[in-house]
Structures are given as C-alpha cells and as structure tokens.
Write a protein that holds these residues in place. Sequence first.
Motif, mmCIF file in Angstrom:
data_model
loop_
_atom_site.group_PDB
_atom_site.id
_atom_site.type_symbol
_atom_site.label_atom_id
_atom_site.label_comp_id
_atom_site.label_asym_id
_atom_site.label_seq_id
_atom_site.Cartn_x
_atom_site.Cartn_y
_atom_site.Cartn_z
ATOM 1 N N ALA A 13 -13.984 -12.890 -4.412
ATOM 2 C CA ALA A 13 -12.502 -11.480 -3.932
ATOM 3 C C ALA A 13 -13.765 -10.180 -4.811
ATOM 4 C CB ALA A 13 -11.364 -12.173 -5.121
ATOM 5 N N VAL A 14 -12.644 -9.490 -3.897
ATOM 6 C CA VAL A 14 -13.250 -7.860 -4.219
ATOM 7 C C VAL A 14 -12.501 -6.592 -4.437
ATOM 8 C CG1 VAL A 14 -14.740 -5.971 -2.557
ATOM 9 C CG2 VAL A 14 -15.128 -8.725 -2.181
ATOM 10 N N THR A 15 -12.674 -6.425 -5.168
ATOM 11 C CA THR A 15 -11.637 -5.068 -5.818
ATOM 12 C C THR A 15 -12.354 -3.495 -5.662
ATOM 13 O OG1 THR A 15 -10.444 -6.767 -6.842
ATOM 14 C CG2 THR A 15 -10.555 -4.421 -7.356
ATOM 15 N N LEU A 62 -17.631 -1.688 -6.273
ATOM 16 C CA LEU A 62 -16.915 -2.429 -5.520
ATOM 17 C C LEU A 62 -17.219 -2.989 -6.946
ATOM 18 C CD1 LEU A 62 -18.125 -3.280 -1.929
ATOM 19 C CD2 LEU A 62 -15.559 -2.046 -3.272
ATOM 20 N N GLU A 63 -16.067 -4.682 -7.652
ATOM 21 C CA GLU A 63 -15.620 -5.902 -8.342
ATOM 22 C C GLU A 63 -15.884 -6.741 -7.855
ATOM 23 O OE1 GLU A 63 -14.059 -5.426 -12.748
ATOM 24 O OE2 GLU A 63 -12.894 -6.314 -11.612
ATOM 25 N N ASP A 82 -6.600 -3.600 -7.378
ATOM 26 C CA ASP A 82 -5.715 -5.192 -6.539
ATOM 27 C C ASP A 82 -7.226 -5.569 -5.587
ATOM 28 O OD1 ASP A 82 -3.304 -5.876 -7.629
ATOM 29 O OD2 ASP A 82 -3.152 -3.619 -6.748
ATOM 30 N N PRO A 83 -7.354 -7.024 -5.820
ATOM 31 C CA PRO A 83 -8.436 -7.036 -4.561
ATOM 32 C C PRO A 83 -8.157 -6.654 -3.074
ATOM 33 C CG PRO A 83 -7.269 -9.372 -5.792
ATOM 34 C CD PRO A 83 -6.829 -7.826 -6.506
ATOM 35 N N GLY A 141 0.613 -4.350 2.055
ATOM 36 C CA GLY A 141 0.444 -4.734 0.320
ATOM 37 C C GLY A 141 -0.729 -4.119 -0.284
ATOM 38 N N TYR A 142 -1.426 -4.128 -0.082
ATOM 39 C CA TYR A 142 -2.572 -3.384 -0.708
ATOM 40 C C TYR A 142 -1.970 -1.651 -0.606
ATOM 41 C CZ TYR A 142 -7.021 -2.108 -2.583
ATOM 42 O OH TYR A 142 -8.080 -1.250 -3.418
ATOM 43 N N GLU A 143 -1.594 -0.885 0.295
ATOM 44 C CA GLU A 143 -0.794 0.160 0.049
ATOM 45 C C GLU A 143 0.030 1.003 -0.864
ATOM 46 O OE1 GLU A 143 -3.444 3.240 1.410
ATOM 47 O OE2 GLU A 143 -4.666 1.199 1.629
ATOM 48 N N ARG A 144 1.389 -0.473 -0.500
ATOM 49 C CA ARG A 144 1.775 -0.771 -1.074
ATOM 50 C C ARG A 144 1.552 -0.509 -2.888
ATOM 51 N NH1 ARG A 144 6.611 -2.766 0.347
ATOM 52 N NH2 ARG A 144 5.825 -4.414 1.296
ATOM 53 N N MET A 145 0.998 -1.378 -3.305
ATOM 54 C CA MET A 145 0.261 -1.432 -4.686
ATOM 55 C C MET A 145 -0.458 0.132 -4.791
ATOM 56 S SD MET A 145 -0.363 -5.401 -5.645
ATOM 57 C CE MET A 145 -1.858 -5.576 -3.498
#
Lengths: 457, 457
Positions: free
Chosen positions: A120-122, A102-103, A129-130, B202-206
């Motif tokens: 915010a965690v990526t 994680l970032e 994306d986060p 959205g996260y899965e889409r990206m």
Amino acid sequence: MDVTTIVSKGLAALSYFVESKNEAIVIDPRRDAQIYEEMALERNVDIKYVLESHRNEDLIIGSLELQNLVPSLEIIHSKHGAPFKYGEHNVGDGEKFEVGDLEVECIYTPGHTNDSVCYAVTDTSTGDDPVAVFTGDTLFVNDVGRTDLVDIKKHEEQSRKLYHSLHDKVLELPDSTIVYPAHGAGSVCGADMAARPVTTIGYERMNNPWLNKDEEEFVEGRLNSNLMIPDYFTRCEVYNLEGPPLLSEVQRPRLLGMRKFAELMHQDDHVVLDTRTPSSFVSKHIPDSIFMGLQMMGIFLGWVADYEDNYLVVVEDSSQLETAWNYMVRLGYDGFVGALSGGLMGWEHSGRPVASVSSPTSSKLKQWIDANGLQIIDVREEHEVHGNLIPGSRLTPLTEIRDHIGDLDPNKKTISVCPSGFRSTIGASILKREGFEDVAVPLGGTHAWENHGYELA
Amino acid sequence: MDVTTIVSKGLAALSYFVESKNEAIVIDPRRDAQIYEEMALERNVDIKYVLESHRNEDLIIGSLELQNLVPSLEIIHSKHGAPFKYGEHNVGDGEKFEVGDLEVECIYTPGHTNDSVCYAVTDTSTGDDPVAVFTGDTLFVNDVGRTDLVDIKKHEEQSRKLYHSLHDKVLELPDSTIVYPAHGAGSVCGADMAARPVTTIGYERMNNPWLNKDEEEFVEGRLNSNLMIPDYFTRCEVYNLEGPPLLSEVQRPRLLGMRKFAELMHQDDHVVLDTRTPSSFVSKHIPDSIFMGLQMMGIFLGWVADYEDNYLVVVEDSSQLETAWNYMVRLGYDGFVGALSGGLMGWEHSGRPVASVSSPTSSKLKQWIDANGLQIIDVREEHEVHGNLIPGSRLTPLTEIRDHIGDLDPNKKTISVCPSGFRSTIGASILKREGFEDVAVPLGGTHAWENHGYELA
C-alpha cells in the motif's frame, strides 16, 4: 507520484514503475528487465527497490536481472512462506519503507501463495491516506488469486487464508484506494478477470463477485474453480525461489544459417518451434516442427514444450527474433538455440523438405464429415465447451493432448478444431510430429462453422 | 473497458481513449488528432463519440479534426453555457449514452466555465456503479478548476457555482470512482496540481485541500488565487466555440532554404522563433529571434507570441520540425511558415549574421554585481518569489515583460534571471529584440547561485 504499467504481452502480466522525487520502485519486474533501467535513465530517477508481490509461478521474475543492471537497488519480498535464496529485505506485515515522497507499507496476504504481500502506497505530498495498493495475485479486477497452486491437497486451507487476507486486510483499505494487480484479462492466473487494467478497493468491494460471498461460499467457489496447472509452473517456482540464471549467462537470440539449422534439428533434444501465424504454418512448415504462434506463446508454450529441450525457432521475419526470445525467457525456456536465417521461404528455395496441413473451408469440412471416415478433435478446455462443438467432435484439450494420443487412430484422417484456428494448429502440429499422416485444420474454426449456418452440438 | 491516457507534452493536457467491445470514445482530443485514429485502427475499434468536457481556453480542441478523419463519429458537449457552432449532441444533466458495455452519464458541472460537463462511466460488464469519471477542468488531482476565466468580474459567482458542482454533484459519486482530469501538473490551469496522473473521488474528498473548505472559505480561496490569463486564451475560446480551422487548411510544417528564410524574416509580421535549448540559443542565434525552447513552448508561447504573426522557426534538428508544428497548432498558432533548413550551423557557415548572449557563471555574476552598473531582472511570477531573489534583482514577470520594458534602461548591462535559465533566456531574447544592447543570462539560474553559497534576498 507517477505510475507506469509495463505489460508483458502474451502473459498478460503487469509490472509497475512507480516514481516520486527522483526515486523509483519496480513491482514484479519481468525477466527482460532493460526496459526499467531505460525508464530510469530517461526520467532521471534512481530505482531504489524492487518489490516482489510473491514467488510467481507463471513467469520468471526479473528482480536479479534488474539488480544486475542497477546494482544499487535492493530486493524486497516476504519473510513468510518462501525461503528465498536472494534479496536484501524479507518483510513482514506492517513494515514500511520510503521512496521519494512515498511511504510503502507491506501487507502480508497469504492465500494465493504463503508468501504473498500487497504493497500500500501513501503519497505524503498529497495526504495521509493510501492512494494505491499493488495487489499481486491476491486481488484482480473482478477476480481473485488462484488458491490451487500451493498444493491441491491444501486447496481449502489456502482458500480460507485468501478469504481472510482479502476481508481482514485488503478490504480494510479506504474505498478510494486504486488497485494495481499483477495480471490483466487473458492470464492463466484467473478465469474471470475483466478487460480493465485498473480498479479501486471500493469498486471491487461492491462489484467483484468473489468479494460478495461469505467464507463458506467463497471456499466452495474456489474449490469448484477448474483451472489448469501447466508443468512449467514448477520450473518458475524453483527459479523464483533460488533466483533464475542471469540472461547474460543464457544463450542470446541469434540467427542460424540453414545448414547449421538443418544439422541441429536432427540432434536429440532439439525441437523446431514455428512462431509464425496459423495460416503461414498450415501452408508450409519444416517437417516435425511444433507450431507456437508468437502472440499466444505466453499462454500455450508451457503446455506443450519441454524445459530440457533446445529450441530452433522459425520466425515470420528476423525482426521478431528478439521478441520470440523475450517471450521464451520470460517463461524460463532458456534453451533458445537460434532462429532460421532466411526464414521458411529461404528454406524452401534451397530445396529442403517442407510439409503442410490442409485447411478445409467450413463447407468442405461439412462434405468430409458427411462422407464419414474422419476423427475430429476439439482442443479446447472442458470448461469452454457447452453445446458449441462441431458434431462428431471428441473433446481433447490441448493441455492434455499428449495423454490422449493413444486413444486416436494415427492412420485416420484427423481434424483439429478450436474456435479460432490457433490452438487447433498447435494441436495439429503435435499430432503430425507424433506420426499422424493426414491432419487438417479448419482455420475458420467453430466461429466460421457457425457463421456458415452449420449446426453445433 | 480500457482507458489510455494521451498526454499533450508541454501543455500538460490529458486526453483519453476509452474502449469497450470494439467501440471507443475520445475525451478532449488534441488538435493533431491522427493519434486517436491510429489507435482505433490498431485496436480494431470504432470511435463512436468525442466528448468535450468544456470549451477549453488553453488549447485548441481536436474534435472537428478527428471527425474529419473519422466522419462517422459524433461530437458531444454541453447544451448550457456555450453556443457551440458545431457538434451533433448538446447534452444536459443526467443524459446517458452507450458505448460497448459502457454507460456514460453527463453531469453538468458549471463553475470553471458555464458549459463544463463531467462524464461518469459505468462498465455494465462488471457492475452497476460508476467505475470512472472524466472531470475535465472541474476537478484535478489535489486541485480544482480555475474560476477567474469566464469573466474576472464574475469570479465569485463562478467560484460558488464550482463549489456546488463539486459538492452537490461530483462528490456524490462513490469514493471508489477513478478520476481522470483534463490536466496534470505543470498546467497553466491550476497552481497546486499533484504530479500524479490519476486519483479517486474518495482520495480527493479526504485529501484535496479545496474540497475541505466550506463555501465561504472556498470562495475566498478562489478569489485569492492569483493565476495569469494569457492573451491566447481568448483565441482558444473563440476557436473552440466556432470550431477551429481544419489542419488540412493550415500550412503544413516544411523546411525553408536559407535564402528564402532570410528573405521572409525581414518582412512585416514575420518573427523568427528559436525552439532549441537555452545553451544553444545563448551561444549563437539569428539576430532578433525570440527564444522559445520546445519543451516549454506549451506554457510560454502564449505569453510572448502574437497570433497574427507568421513564424519562421529554428529547430535543433529537422526531426523536431513536426513536433514544433504540433505544439504551435495545439495552441492555435497556425502561422507556422517553415523551419530553417540546415539549422543554425548551416546559417552560420553561409556567413549570415549571428548574435549571442553572454552567460556568466555564478562567480562571474557575483563579480559583476560587486562592480555595480547592472540592472538585474528576475522573470518569475510574483507568487513564486519569497526571499529567493539574487540581491539587487527587480521582479519583472515574463508574462508582463513587454509592459515593463519602458522602466528599464536599454543602454545598461541587463541580466535576465530565473531559477533554471529557461524563462530568463526567453526574457533576454525579448529584451534584445527591443534594442537592449548588452544582455546576459546566467544559465545556472538562482539554483546555481544558491548552490555556490551566494546569498538570496
């Protein structure tokens, strides 16, 4: 990445244990912090950081407590707005750190307080994306943070700051970002929170009424929001700036024999706190004890209990001793002397004095009202009341009851009312302690009154 | 709205309890379904519907079981693609129903199966947009559903269906929609699932690699995905179409005395299943028993155990009896006769025969290899192996081991290897049962081999 939500019952406070590749972070840990250490051991992960979303005002933060259990972890909080006297990292906008895959990026979001930070965690193992943001008291499900607590004279200024933190920073995150706030419904930190533990940036953007106002509407709405500020908030703020005492230095929960309990209860600055149910309390209680049922302690204790007092506690049974202690220290009430061994039944069996409060049914109450000679107080807050009072009631919010006791006649039969019988029992116990002779609580509350077909005014 | 995830350990299957205003739905309940009834009682809500995302092939669905406990609930599944023989509602695309404040819309999403349905949930108390979607085996975190299970000859056709269900329907939901899939990492239902229990559209889409392919790339990728199809899937499919037997009609977990256990184990169609740890098994076990450690049972039992057999179970201690039974019935293995009272230690104390498997350290194994005369099998699947075999190993996937036993010499010293010592112990137990005299398992696996500095090939 795995996120576990740890709810502090009563307070409706949410803390989070986030793990990735044998490392973990804890966000806003509660003061009874063993649970996070146990989770780390069970899952075989190292807690690397504690993240504080802000200097909390409604609970005592468990960062130092957890660091005492896990000395290798480091505490992270804002470098702006609060001169913390503990912690390893004071972070600013845009600073990043790594935990497993994680970032974590710090987003400085003043408004609720001047040291509020969202994280915010990526998850670099699945994308750039986060995936989630921990929003503290900045953004809730269907609500936003309070802006009246920094200084009521700066209410407008803080509201504008919050507006810009939300629109210029938090809402810049992708709609897909999962939002994990620091409170759920039932908290004193917001009026409109939805009973849903999780949301997303996009959902709040579309549906949160506070995010669909322009700046002036937002500020006006904030200035009109009428939430109470309990005294205990001040204590929490001091503790959370300086670092609260470690629980190892605080009295541990223990049982007290009846003789000892009876001896202590007559000393100065000692108060008996009865944590059982309303019906147990009205039936029998130790004279002059204050009622504070366990399930609502997180919300109401701070309104009626003095920080400097020492508390002698009555529990329904001794298995609740630890819970009662946990609930009190989460709020910074460290003067827990002990709980009554043998409970109220043992106390009564020993021949010691007990008191009771009468609890009329709705029809009995109606007879009393028709016969006159009563004073009825409804202990709800002003914003809860809109044509739903029992006729003849006088609004006396529980949060202000001590200020209004002089307006009441202690020699008159006094009825304490609320919707459910919970707060009204707290109110009745305060009145009795203040010398009111004849106090009654209709435990069915305004709900039963209405369901019996009697009118409300 | 409150969503609670109930994980079926071992299977990595996720079911959900979703409540709103004293009503609840359960999505894809597991077969040992008391947990949902208990949650409903504890939270004082009525379970109104069970939603099935599809006719599951990898677990036995608990819908009828839960309906047996809560007779008022109604079961909902697709009206397309599977002629269900039970359930109250067969729904099509766009049908809606209400639960508390929630509006649930059925989205027909064929591909993984021809009866797959996603359920999009709108919380009308907070907004008009869907807040969450339950995607079953259609969309996972970082992965999509398998398309090879309907009929391997229709793999391409199902892949195209899934592509269109995802792009034309699921991805039409707002980016903000929270995604709750039916499986997490470790499931046999996908190779690439991330170890994160929740995501958003959205996260899965990206970020989901499968959603970033065009139709031809997607289909090609699906056709090249090489997952195994255990025999037990067929049993699950039949059960989940017709409705599995109620657990009240199935043998309950119970302890068997040693004499009874010993008597039964020599009867036809009775197999001893040892659910302890690999190290317990190699040290001492009942001759001819099959090793199936509890924690991995959900993944491997279906590969090596016959549905028609009766199982005599060895547990580490009797507190695991119920868990072992739960894990077996979740997969439809209803022939659980009983567990050995007194455990393996009691068995050995009584003077009954025990066997063991030698477990060489890496350096001892190296000596054996250098001295020649061994056969080494690595029981991983083909797709897991890429230059990480102990030199001289022959790949013999656990899922195909029975087919390849004829290729091995039962009179030669045989080493069963995998990365961790778990699957290799299963493999060793199968070989021993098939008459291999001298079988050994290096419990440190290829991990320890590599960490000792020995080469992999």
